[in-house]
Scaffold this motif. Structure first.
Motif, PDB file in Angstrom:
ATOM      1  N   UNK A 148       0.852  -1.186   0.000  1.00  0.00           N
ATOM      2  CA  UNK A 148       0.000   0.000   0.000  1.00  0.00           C
ATOM      3  C   UNK A 148       0.889   1.237   0.000  1.00  0.00           C
ATOM      4  N   UNK A 149       0.392   2.312  -0.565  1.00  0.00           N
ATOM      5  CA  UNK A 149       1.136   3.573  -0.670  1.00  0.00           C
ATOM      6  C   UNK A 149       2.468   3.403  -1.396  1.00  0.00           C
ATOM      7  N   UNK A 150       2.506   2.552  -2.409  1.00  0.00           N
ATOM      8  CA  UNK A 150       3.728   2.278  -3.167  1.00  0.00           C
ATOM      9  C   UNK A 150       3.856   3.289  -4.306  1.00  0.00           C
ATOM     10  N   UNK A 176       6.222   7.225   2.047  1.00  0.00           N
ATOM     11  CA  UNK A 176       6.978   7.803   3.159  1.00  0.00           C
ATOM     12  C   UNK A 176       8.487   7.694   2.944  1.00  0.00           C
ATOM     13  N   UNK A 177       8.910   7.106   1.812  1.00  0.00           N
ATOM     14  CA  UNK A 177      10.327   7.027   1.480  1.00  0.00           C
ATOM     15  C   UNK A 177      11.052   5.818   2.026  1.00  0.00           C
ATOM     16  N   UNK A 202      16.406  10.904  -2.223  1.00  0.00           N
ATOM     17  CA  UNK A 202      15.941  12.224  -2.636  1.00  0.00           C
ATOM     18  C   UNK A 202      17.084  13.224  -2.772  1.00  0.00           C
ATOM     19  N   UNK A 203      18.233  12.955  -2.146  1.00  0.00           N
ATOM     20  CA  UNK A 203      19.380  13.867  -2.271  1.00  0.00           C
ATOM     21  C   UNK A 203      20.311  13.472  -3.417  1.00  0.00           C
ATOM     22  N   UNK A 204      19.878  12.532  -4.289  1.00  0.00           N
ATOM     23  CA  UNK A 204      20.632  12.179  -5.478  1.00  0.00           C
ATOM     24  C   UNK A 204      21.672  11.097  -5.291  1.00  0.00           C
ATOM     25  N   UNK A 213      14.091   8.337   2.832  1.00  0.00           N
ATOM     26  CA  UNK A 213      14.250   9.296   1.735  1.00  0.00           C
ATOM     27  C   UNK A 213      14.398   8.625   0.371  1.00  0.00           C
ATOM     28  N   UNK A 214      13.835   7.446   0.190  1.00  0.00           N
ATOM     29  CA  UNK A 214      13.939   6.732  -1.085  1.00  0.00           C
ATOM     30  C   UNK A 214      12.936   7.288  -2.096  1.00  0.00           C
TER      31      UNK A 214
END
Length: 94
Positions: free
Chosen positions: A26-28, A44-45, A78-80, A62-63
């Motif tokens: 869920x939430x994927x 949610x990362x 998220x930061x590359x 942060x994924x």
């Protein structure tokens, strides 16, 4: 047997030889597979691992993207940066 996955309506849909097999999660927002292990990124990362449709573990933060190859999970953050995990353990970041 060729196993593929796609994300639809926030859930992972698993296909085997083109036929729908199961739906889970869920939430994927992103998912990838190597034919055995399915790794999915949640809204949610976090990264969730599934095997045969069963949840195995959750890790990371942060994924935004994920790729799976030979049991090794490469997570784009998220930061590359890219983080590698094997059996749920962090191996390296680059």
């Amino acid at each position: 047997m060729a196993i593929t996955v796609r994300v639809r309506n926030g859930r992972v849909e698993e296909y085997e030889n083109g036929s729908h097999r199961r739906t889970y999660g869920s939430n994927i927002i992103a998912a990838s597979t190597d034919g055995r292990l399915v790794a999915a990124v949640t809204s949610s990362g976090r990264v969730e691992e599934y095997e045969n449709g069963s949840h195995r573990r959750t890790y990371g933060s942060n994924a935004v993207g994920v790729q799976v190859s030979g049991g090794c999970v490469a997570v784009q953050t998220s930061n590359g940066r890219t983080e590698e995990y094997e059996n749920g353990s962090h191996r390296r970041t680059y």
